[in-house]
Write an enzyme that holds these catalytic residues in place. Sequence first.
Site, short mmCIF file in Angstrom:
data_model
loop_
_atom_site.label_atom_id
_atom_site.label_comp_id
_atom_site.label_asym_id
_atom_site.label_seq_id
_atom_site.Cartn_x
_atom_site.Cartn_y
_atom_site.Cartn_z
CG ASP A 121 -31.36 30.12 17.19
OD1 ASP A 121 -31.42 29.10 16.48
OD2 ASP A 121 -30.88 30.11 18.34
CE1 TYR A 123 -36.12 27.56 24.10
CE2 TYR A 123 -38.46 28.05 24.12
CZ TYR A 123 -37.28 27.78 24.80
OH TYR A 123 -37.30 27.74 26.17
CG HIS A 128 -33.44 23.56 24.39
ND1 HIS A 128 -32.32 23.66 25.18
CD2 HIS A 128 -33.71 24.83 23.96
CE1 HIS A 128 -31.92 24.93 25.21
NE2 HIS A 128 -32.74 25.66 24.49
NE ARG A 137 -40.93 30.55 31.00
CZ ARG A 137 -40.02 30.36 30.03
NH1 ARG A 137 -39.07 31.25 29.83
NH2 ARG A 137 -40.06 29.29 29.27
CD GLU A 192 -29.05 27.73 23.02
OE1 GLU A 192 -29.41 28.21 21.93
OE2 GLU A 192 -29.69 27.87 24.09
CD GLU A 194 -29.59 26.52 17.88
OE1 GLU A 194 -30.09 26.90 16.80
OE2 GLU A 194 -29.59 27.20 18.92
CG ASP A 226 -27.65 30.54 19.65
OD1 ASP A 226 -27.04 31.60 19.50
OD2 ASP A 226 -28.79 30.46 20.16
NE ARG A 230 -27.70 28.61 28.29
CZ ARG A 230 -28.35 28.41 27.16
NH1 ARG A 230 -29.22 29.31 26.72
NH2 ARG A 230 -28.14 27.34 26.45
CD GLN A 233 -30.91 32.76 27.33
OE1 GLN A 233 -29.84 32.18 27.43
NE2 GLN A 233 -31.97 32.23 26.75
CE1 TYR A 237 -35.90 35.11 31.03
CE2 TYR A 237 -37.24 34.41 29.18
CZ TYR A 237 -36.96 34.38 30.53
OH TYR A 237 -37.73 33.64 31.35
CE LYS A 246 -29.90 32.34 23.29
NZ LYS A 246 -29.65 30.88 23.27
CB THR A 250 -24.09 32.23 15.77
OG1 THR A 250 -24.92 32.88 16.74
CG2 THR A 250 -24.77 30.94 15.32
CB THR A 337 -30.77 23.68 22.21
OG1 THR A 337 -30.28 25.01 22.37
CG2 THR A 337 -29.79 22.70 22.82
CD GLU A 351 -31.50 21.47 27.41
OE1 GLU A 351 -30.92 21.97 26.44
OE2 GLU A 351 -32.35 20.56 27.30
CA CA Z 1 -30.45 28.84 20.12
#
Ligand code: CA
Length: 403
Positions: A121, A123, A128, A137, A192, A194, A226, A230, A233, A237, A246, A250, A337, A351
């Site tokens: 997967d 990004y 996104h 962050r 997500e 995708e 996906d 969160r 994650q 992560y 994840k 899926t 995403t 988001e």
């Molecule tokens: Ca994804």
Amino acid sequence: MTDAARKSWVESANAPGCDFPIQNLPYGIFSTEGGPRRCGVAIGDMILDLGACEEHGLIDAQGTFAAAQLNDFIALGRATWAATRARLTELLAEGGDPSLPLVPMAGAALHLPIRVTEYTDFYASRNHAWNTGVLFRGPENALPAQWTHMPIGYNGRASSVVVSGTPIRRPMGQVRGENGPEWTACRRLDLELELGAIVGADSTMGERVGVDAAEEMIFGYVLLNDWSARDIQAWEYQPLGPFQAKALGTTIGAWIVPEAALEPFRSEGAERLNPLLPYLQERRPGFYDLTVGWTMNGQKMGRTNYNVMYYSAAQCLAHHTVSGCPMRVGDLLGSGTISGPALDQTGALMEMTGGGKNPVTVNGEARTFIEDGDEIGLYAFAEGDGYRIGFGPCTGWILPAVE
Ligand code: CA
């Protein structure tokens, strides 16, 4: 070449807004009650039974259409994909053979169209990456330094890929608590939106696939959700990327839209922020003018276009092989995403709700993340001149966690 004016003798395929006109011809795997799984192609509200077509000598795919997954057919290569598409167009066009073995889609079960060999997967939407980067962050560190120079991805689990219509279990896991880790059912379950690219040719170990050759290796595309935990994650992560967040499942759509059907919709992607290294530079744009969106319990939510993406599937595939990593038929490459710049163009609740701070209203109920019983649907379509290339549904709903 796509003939926009061509019609099918299967009347439902000619209806305005039909996902599966003769210009589409997506491949899938189906079964009818008591029957084996076999290959089919969607036309209007029917499925053409490719296994039966091949048995009756109407089409030749070296016996691969009797298989319960499309991998063997796909492995026959581009020349066979093109010849088969031409033959299917001939059989299904006005004036074709009305005695073909058609099955009503409503009475058929649809299955995973491929044996997913491996799943990676990416990004590849800047919107996104920016939005989630800010939430995880802060704005100073939102977009990592390498992001505008190469596609970022992680190796997912092929074993967790399921077909549209499969329920997904809310996961248990570790999250960050006030005083160390907390064991809990996921409280921030997300989707997500995708697109998944299906790799249609092998590369060998040590071989670097150029971006133009990579494009030739892509058989087609599916919708892909996906599912993402969160809170799990956020705790797990760094530094190696998402793991259990994840792995809960899926979902992919049941129909693989051939790349050839999308060819008339080829489009530029997002504006480049800096030149790419030569190995990632495409000769022609690798994106499509394809409307994509998602629904929650039937209500329309985010909607945008696949051409907001920064890296194409071919660029992701080429980058995947720079180390010499071999690719195999049936590999699934998630786009990441797909989010546009505006909130109502985002492909994830994280988001859309600003990390759960700003609830959205769904059928009169407030939602920040996905509740048990909620159903998420994805859709995608390209609008041609008098026809539309649709992907069919990609749905899943959430079962309560097993504590
Ligand atoms: Ca994804």
